[in-house]
Write an enzyme that holds these catalytic residues in place. Structure first.
Site, short mmCIF file in Angstrom:
data_model
loop_
_atom_site.label_atom_id
_atom_site.label_comp_id
_atom_site.label_asym_id
_atom_site.label_seq_id
_atom_site.Cartn_x
_atom_site.Cartn_y
_atom_site.Cartn_z
N TYR A 121 16.16 30.18 7.11
CA TYR A 121 15.06 30.37 7.37
C TYR A 121 14.81 29.94 8.87
O TYR A 121 15.76 29.89 9.63
CB TYR A 121 13.85 30.19 7.01
CG TYR A 121 13.81 29.43 5.41
CD1 TYR A 121 13.23 31.13 5.06
CD2 TYR A 121 13.54 29.03 5.34
CE1 TYR A 121 12.46 31.26 3.87
CE2 TYR A 121 12.87 28.86 3.69
CZ TYR A 121 13.15 29.81 3.36
OH TYR A 121 12.63 30.27 2.14
N ARG A 174 -10.30 -0.05 15.11
CA ARG A 174 -9.90 0.33 14.49
C ARG A 174 -10.52 0.49 12.85
O ARG A 174 -11.99 1.79 12.05
CB ARG A 174 -8.68 0.78 13.80
CG ARG A 174 -7.98 1.44 13.27
CD ARG A 174 -5.96 1.88 11.98
NE ARG A 174 -6.17 0.11 11.56
CZ ARG A 174 -5.42 -0.41 11.36
NH1 ARG A 174 -3.61 0.30 10.72
NH2 ARG A 174 -5.02 -0.90 10.31
N MET A 221 12.25 24.04 1.97
CA MET A 221 10.74 23.34 0.88
C MET A 221 12.47 22.13 0.00
O MET A 221 12.29 20.44 -0.36
CB MET A 221 10.25 23.82 0.17
CG MET A 221 9.18 23.22 -0.39
SD MET A 221 8.26 23.38 -1.28
CE MET A 221 7.22 25.14 -0.64
N LYS A 237 0.77 -1.60 -0.24
CA LYS A 237 0.07 -0.12 -0.30
C LYS A 237 0.74 1.33 0.26
O LYS A 237 1.98 1.31 0.11
CB LYS A 237 -0.62 0.18 1.54
CG LYS A 237 -0.22 0.06 2.41
CD LYS A 237 -0.82 -0.55 3.94
CE LYS A 237 -0.14 -0.54 5.10
NZ LYS A 237 -0.97 -1.15 6.22
C1 LIG Z 1 -0.37 -2.16 6.44
C2 LIG Z 1 -0.63 -3.22 7.00
C3 LIG Z 1 0.78 -4.45 7.06
C4 LIG Z 1 1.65 -4.84 7.50
O1 LIG Z 1 1.95 -3.74 8.51
P1 LIG Z 1 4.16 -3.95 8.67
O2 LIG Z 1 3.59 -3.26 9.64
O3 LIG Z 1 4.08 -2.73 8.14
O4 LIG Z 1 4.67 -5.17 8.99
C5 LIG Z 1 -0.49 -5.90 7.78
N1 LIG Z 1 -1.77 -5.51 7.28
C6 LIG Z 1 -2.61 -5.02 7.38
C7 LIG Z 1 -4.22 -4.64 7.86
C8 LIG Z 1 -2.71 -3.43 7.86
O5 LIG Z 1 -3.12 -1.71 7.31
#
Ligand SMILES: *Cc1c(COP(=O)(O)O)cnc(C)c1O
Length: 346
Positions: free
Chosen positions: A246, A130, A294, A37
């Site tokens: 800055y 969550r 930046m 992701k």
């Molecule tokens: C992002 C995610 C993972 C991977 O987690 P890591 O801590 O990066 O290994 C696995 N399962 C879900 C549901 C996630 O959102």
């Protein structure tokens, strides 16, 4: 298109990526997937997916449907799981794409059934509170008629020796007995290191693949994947009393050589590194001084006095180290990397 030579390079080590995946896969007998992701945690999902597919990985987890579409020509769509679930207006595009949704709410389950269904995954919440179906939401007939491939749950505190891990494991083991699914998946990177009890049929590491070390046990098997090189654009000799950057937050205490390099917060080198960050000229550590801009950082190059305009300084992505310097998480360090650097895979 004219070709330019970007003054910022993100070097990525494909062998380290694959060896990290093999290390995590080798912790037990379960299959090992990959969380890709957020564009492969900022490193480039397509490059990551192609390499891990060739190494034998068969399950790829993204958050958004657009992320699934972006890799859909690289692997069969049923190898792609979409963690954030479904929304009514997306259903027809989803069915066309053929990647598999992770259903997270009773409402999503009802929508999927009404749309004609097909293989799906189901996320059960065992305590992170969550995203996922809460225990109190499980009615007797909730899963009737669903073709569940993977039953998932997610650990909240796998990076710590927390009693919550055992409590979540006990709850997930119970659901794994009661809810019919072809496969079960529980552990992220840190969860894998809690031991084979946590692995079930399929693990789904992310951060560890990219060089993150979220538990001490990972340190032996995980190597950095990324390393940044930034071009020095200017070198100046300043006097005692001169201010840098800055807000004039840095005042030279003595005559100081300043190098300005092409990397800034737009590239993911956030202002929290100011006064604490270090870059390297060859093997000499040079402190980042003044505010991060930046597009630019200023470096005290007095210790690397051979540094000149056009040279490169490097920033190895030792994630635990950079996390300590910046106060950012290892995840934030990767996912905030900017888009304008050259990504160079070896
Ligand atoms: C992002 C995610 C993972 C991977 O987690 P890591 O801590 O990066 O290994 C696995 N399962 C879900 C549901 C996630 O959102």
């Amino acid at each position: 298109m004219t070709d330019f030579d970007p003054p910022l390079r993100l070097h990525l080590d494909g062998n380290a990526l694959v060896s990290n995946w093999r290390f995590l896969q080798g912790q037990g007998g379960a299959a090992c997937g990959a969380a890709v992701k957020a564009n492969g945690y900022g490193l480039g999902a397509r490059e990551v997916v192609a390499r891990l597919r060739d190494a034998g990985c068969r399950d790829f987890f993204v958050a958004h449907w657009s992320e699934a579409a972006a890799i859909a020509d690289l692997v069969p769509p049923e190898w792609i799981s979409v963690l954030n679930g479904i929304q009514p207006f997306d259903i027809s595009s989803i069915q066309q794409l053929g990647a598999v949704p992770v259903l997270n709410t009773p409402n999503q389950i009802a929508m999927w059934k009404a749309s004609g269904g097909g293989a799906c995954h189901v996320m059960i919440d065992t305590g992170i509170n969550r995203l996922g179906i809460g225990p109190e939401q499980i009615a007797n007939d909730l899963f009737d008629g669903l073709d569940i491939d993977i039953l998932l749950s997610h650990l909240a505190s796998a990076d710590a020796d927390s009693e919550q891990n055992g409590r979540q494991l006990a709850m997930f083991s119970q659901f794994a007995k009661e809810i019919p699914a072809k496969r079960r998946s529980f552990a992220n990177s840190a969860g894998i290191m809690l031991g084979p009890d946590y692995h079930f049929d399929l693990t789904r590491p992310g951060i560890g693949l990219y060089g993150g070390v979220e538990r001490a046990e990972m340190a032996t098997g995980i190597s950095p994947v990324a390393h940044i090189a930034a071009r020095v654009l200017q070198v100046r000799h300043l006097n005692a009393g001169d201010a840098v950057g800055y807000g004039a937050t840095y005042i030279c205490e003595e005559p100081t050589i300043i190098a300005t390099a092409s990397m800034g917060y737009a590239d993911g080198y956030l202002r929290s590194f100011a006064g604490r960050g270090v870059v390297y000229a060859d093997d000499v550590a040079l402190p980042v001084i003044g505010r991060v801009s930046m597009d630019l950082i200023t470096i005290n190059a007095s210790a690397g006095s051979s540094l000149s305009e056009g040279d490169w300084v490097s920033l190895p992505f030792d994630l635990p180290e950079l996390s300590a310097q910046s106060g950012l998480s290892q995840y934030e360090l990767l996912t905030t990397l900017g888009q304008r650097s050259d990504r160079i895979w070896s």
